[in-house]
Design a protein around this motif. Structure first.
Motif, PDB file in Angstrom:
ATOM      1  N   MET A 157       0.400   1.203   8.098  1.00  0.00           N
ATOM      2  CA  MET A 157       0.339   1.313   6.638  1.00  0.00           C
ATOM      3  C   MET A 157       1.199   2.446   6.097  1.00  0.00           C
ATOM      4  O   MET A 157       1.534   2.474   4.909  1.00  0.00           O
ATOM      5  CB  MET A 157      -1.121   1.542   6.197  1.00  0.00           C
ATOM      6  N   MET A 158       1.569   3.378   6.954  1.00  0.00           N
ATOM      7  CA  MET A 158       2.238   4.593   6.503  1.00  0.00           C
ATOM      8  C   MET A 158       3.557   4.350   5.773  1.00  0.00           C
ATOM      9  O   MET A 158       3.827   5.002   4.756  1.00  0.00           O
ATOM     10  CB  MET A 158       2.447   5.552   7.670  1.00  0.00           C
ATOM     11  N   PRO A 159       4.432   3.448   6.234  1.00  0.00           N
ATOM     12  CA  PRO A 159       5.672   3.228   5.477  1.00  0.00           C
ATOM     13  C   PRO A 159       5.430   2.815   4.024  1.00  0.00           C
ATOM     14  O   PRO A 159       6.183   3.222   3.126  1.00  0.00           O
ATOM     15  CB  PRO A 159       6.369   2.115   6.268  1.00  0.00           C
ATOM     16  N   ILE A 160       4.372   2.031   3.783  1.00  0.00           N
ATOM     17  CA  ILE A 160       4.072   1.604   2.419  1.00  0.00           C
ATOM     18  C   ILE A 160       3.608   2.791   1.585  1.00  0.00           C
ATOM     19  O   ILE A 160       4.108   3.021   0.474  1.00  0.00           O
ATOM     20  CB  ILE A 160       3.002   0.497   2.427  1.00  0.00           C
ATOM     21  N   ILE A 161       2.668   3.559   2.121  1.00  0.00           N
ATOM     22  CA  ILE A 161       2.143   4.712   1.391  1.00  0.00           C
ATOM     23  C   ILE A 161       3.239   5.753   1.171  1.00  0.00           C
ATOM     24  O   ILE A 161       3.364   6.325   0.075  1.00  0.00           O
ATOM     25  CB  ILE A 161       0.962   5.340   2.142  1.00  0.00           C
ATOM     26  N   ALA A 162       4.037   6.015   2.200  1.00  0.00           N
ATOM     27  CA  ALA A 162       5.094   7.024   2.076  1.00  0.00           C
ATOM     28  C   ALA A 162       6.124   6.615   1.038  1.00  0.00           C
ATOM     29  O   ALA A 162       6.561   7.434   0.212  1.00  0.00           O
ATOM     30  CB  ALA A 162       5.766   7.250   3.434  1.00  0.00           C
ATOM     31  N   THR A 163       6.523   5.353   1.049  1.00  0.00           N
ATOM     32  CA  THR A 163       7.521   4.880   0.088  1.00  0.00           C
ATOM     33  C   THR A 163       6.991   4.956  -1.342  1.00  0.00           C
ATOM     34  O   THR A 163       7.683   5.416  -2.257  1.00  0.00           O
ATOM     35  CB  THR A 163       7.932   3.432   0.421  1.00  0.00           C
ATOM     36  N   LEU A 164       5.744   4.531  -1.529  1.00  0.00           N
ATOM     37  CA  LEU A 164       5.139   4.608  -2.861  1.00  0.00           C
ATOM     38  C   LEU A 164       5.000   6.066  -3.311  1.00  0.00           C
ATOM     39  O   LEU A 164       5.320   6.413  -4.453  1.00  0.00           O
ATOM     40  CB  LEU A 164       3.771   3.936  -2.861  1.00  0.00           C
ATOM     41  N   GLY A 165       4.514   6.905  -2.398  1.00  0.00           N
ATOM     42  CA  GLY A 165       4.266   8.296  -2.760  1.00  0.00           C
ATOM     43  C   GLY A 165       5.529   9.066  -3.092  1.00  0.00           C
ATOM     44  O   GLY A 165       5.525   9.933  -3.976  1.00  0.00           O
ATOM     45  N   LEU A 166       6.614   8.765  -2.411  1.00  0.00           N
ATOM     46  CA  LEU A 166       7.877   9.447  -2.707  1.00  0.00           C
ATOM     47  C   LEU A 166       8.477   8.963  -4.021  1.00  0.00           C
ATOM     48  O   LEU A 166       9.265   9.678  -4.643  1.00  0.00           O
ATOM     49  CB  LEU A 166       8.859   9.245  -1.552  1.00  0.00           C
ATOM     50  N   ALA A 167       8.102   7.758  -4.431  1.00  0.00           N
ATOM     51  CA  ALA A 167       8.537   7.274  -5.746  1.00  0.00           C
ATOM     52  C   ALA A 167       7.638   7.847  -6.842  1.00  0.00           C
ATOM     53  O   ALA A 167       8.112   8.365  -7.858  1.00  0.00           O
ATOM     54  CB  ALA A 167       8.507   5.747  -5.780  1.00  0.00           C
ATOM     55  N   ASN A 168       6.330   7.769  -6.613  1.00  0.00           N
ATOM     56  CA  ASN A 168       5.347   8.319  -7.550  1.00  0.00           C
ATOM     57  C   ASN A 168       4.034   8.457  -6.794  1.00  0.00           C
ATOM     58  O   ASN A 168       3.445   7.466  -6.361  1.00  0.00           O
ATOM     59  CB  ASN A 168       5.165   7.396  -8.764  1.00  0.00           C
ATOM     60  N   ARG A 169       3.573   9.679  -6.634  1.00  0.00           N
ATOM     61  CA  ARG A 169       2.390   9.918  -5.814  1.00  0.00           C
ATOM     62  C   ARG A 169       1.170   9.174  -6.320  1.00  0.00           C
ATOM     63  O   ARG A 169       0.283   8.804  -5.543  1.00  0.00           O
ATOM     64  CB  ARG A 169       2.098  11.412  -5.734  1.00  0.00           C
ATOM     65  N   TRP A 170       1.090   8.926  -7.638  1.00  0.00           N
ATOM     66  CA  TRP A 170      -0.078   8.247  -8.191  1.00  0.00           C
ATOM     67  C   TRP A 170      -0.131   6.781  -7.763  1.00  0.00           C
ATOM     68  O   TRP A 170      -1.214   6.197  -7.671  1.00  0.00           O
ATOM     69  CB  TRP A 170      -0.087   8.379  -9.713  1.00  0.00           C
ATOM     70  N   LEU A 171       1.008   6.198  -7.468  1.00  0.00           N
ATOM     71  CA  LEU A 171       1.005   4.838  -6.923  1.00  0.00           C
ATOM     72  C   LEU A 171       0.359   4.820  -5.537  1.00  0.00           C
ATOM     73  O   LEU A 171      -0.427   3.920  -5.215  1.00  0.00           O
ATOM     74  CB  LEU A 171       2.431   4.305  -6.845  1.00  0.00           C
ATOM     75  N   ALA A 172       0.697   5.828  -4.736  1.00  0.00           N
ATOM     76  CA  ALA A 172       0.088   5.920  -3.408  1.00  0.00           C
ATOM     77  C   ALA A 172      -1.413   6.156  -3.508  1.00  0.00           C
ATOM     78  O   ALA A 172      -2.209   5.526  -2.795  1.00  0.00           O
ATOM     79  CB  ALA A 172       0.758   7.040  -2.613  1.00  0.00           C
TER      80      ALA A 172
END
Length: 403
Positions: A157-172
């Motif tokens: 799951m980490m690639p999804i969370i990392a990608t979202l978080g680097l775009a906008n942490r609130w998405l993660a």
């Protein structure tokens, strides 16, 4: 909003130290009928060493992979993560095969199926074909072997969370909270059985446990700031721990009817499989107090003498957590069998627990030595070593003087 990876030795020191403590606690918890198991943190509150392992693994994953996602690309980050998934997958398969083979041998020594029954692997031995396929595809996940499969899903799951978080942490954060809530409602889980008519889900539901893993990940990515050290927060954390002694410890809820009834109304918040809310709250309180106890920058963990040696030893164990974890799971069954033979007196229990600790330290030290690859260092001739000199096409053997 892009995260920034905190750097510097103090943070690493604290991470390795507390992860190392978690490794020793996990060993204690997995030795069958171990009296020391009555005094680990899990007996005083809702959370236990599993939270320490998962939270610290999330922090370590941010250190190991976060910069790749941030500085290179999501594709390379995913590839780096996939390599780790591959390693952990085969570690899980190897651990299962080694432990089951070992306890099956123990059964032959005692002339019964005692050890394979105690570890709940009789279904595998009675129907190896379907269970072997289930093992390799993670559809058969027996108890005792359930932490690494959960960790595999968290890594995936980490690639999804990392990608979202680097775009906008609130998405993660939204995805983390959403998955956790769905898991609490029992709408998202994974089957752990291949036998027809037998229903059992993974003991550690990764969609619930991802909350604590990615909390640690978010701290190290800089998406969540470290909390301030304030007296009011310390008092709140202590109050949470005291309430847990009443509502979630072996000293409390089972001994008082009014507590039992109150807890029964909110049993799902203490539930381990889906990672109930009270487990999360208790762990955060415990983690905060540990953070405060370590001092600013981990200064109380630094030092010389006996304390410094103790901290360095525990850190070494924490730095090699996967190897130590695998070894502890095998060692715990060996210690359990030895205690069956010697009897469980205070002396034998203390001896084998301490011997287990020493073995884990040796494992960590040995693995660290191999990882440093000393054979790749430039060779330094020993004092007094023979030396071949070539002069005018003629070889001469001389002896280097000792210095």
């Amino acid at each position: 909003m892009s995260g920034t990876l905190p750097t510097g030795r103090p943070r690493d020191l604290r991470l390795d130290f507390f992860r190392g403590l978690g490794m020793f606690i996990i060993f204690i918890a997995h030795v069958p009928n171990n009296a020391w198991n009555n005094w680990i943190p899990a007996r005083f509150g809702a959370s236990d060493a599993t939270e320490i392992f998962v939270f610290c693994s999330g922090m370590a994953s941010a250190l190991a992979f976060g910069a790749v996602f941030r500085d290179r690309s999501a594709l390379l980050g995913a590839a780096r993560t996939a390599h780790r998934v591959w390693q952990v997958y085969w570690a899980h398969i190897g651990l299962f095969c080694i432990v089951v083979a070992m306890i099956a041998w123990f059964d032959t020594l005692v002339g019964s199926d005692f050890y394979t029954t105690r570890l709940y692997v009789r279904p595998f031995l009675e129907d190896p074909a379907s269970h072997l396929i289930g093992l390799m595809t993670l559809r058969y996940v027996p108890n005792y072997f359930d932490i690494l499969p959960m960790y595999l899903v968290l890594l995936a799951m980490m690639p999804i969370i990392a990608t979202l978080g680097l775009a906008n942490r609130w998405l993660a954060f939204a995805l983390m909270a959403g998955l956790w809530l769905v898991a609490q409602a029992d709408y998202l889980s994974l089957s752990a059985e291949v036998r027809a008519g037998v229903e059992r889900e993974w003991f550690f539901n990764p969609f619930g446990w991802q909350l604590v893993f990615f909390t640690g990940f978010a701290f190290m990515m800089g998406w969540i700031k470290a909390p301030p050290i304030k007296r009011s927060l310390v008092v709140l954390a202590v109050a949470i721990l005291l309430l847990n002694v009443l509502f979630a410890s072996r000293f409390g809820w089972e001994n008082f009817d009014f507590v039992y009834q109150t807890r029964d109304l909110a049993m799902w918040t203490f539930e381990k499989t889906d990672f109930g809310l009270m487990r999360y709250v208790h762990f955060l309180a415990l983690a905060y107090l540990a953070y405060v106890a370590a001092g600013e920058g981990g200064r109380r963990l630094a030092g010389a003498g006996a304390w410094g040696a103790f901290v360095r030893t525990v850190r070494r164990v924490g730095q090699q957590s996967l190897a130590v974890f695998l070894s502890s799971m095998v060692l715990a069954q060996i210690v359990g069998a030895l205690l069956d033979v010697t009897g469980r007196t205070p002396l034998t229990i203390a001896f084998f627990n301490l011997a287990g600790f020493a073995t884990l330290v040796v494992v960590a030290t040995t693995v660290a030595w191999f990882k440093h690859q000393p054979w790749r260092r430039p060779h330094q001739p020993a004092a007094g070593a023979a030396k071949v000199e070539r002069a005018s096409g003629v070889e001469r053997l001389t002896l280097e003087p000792a210095r």
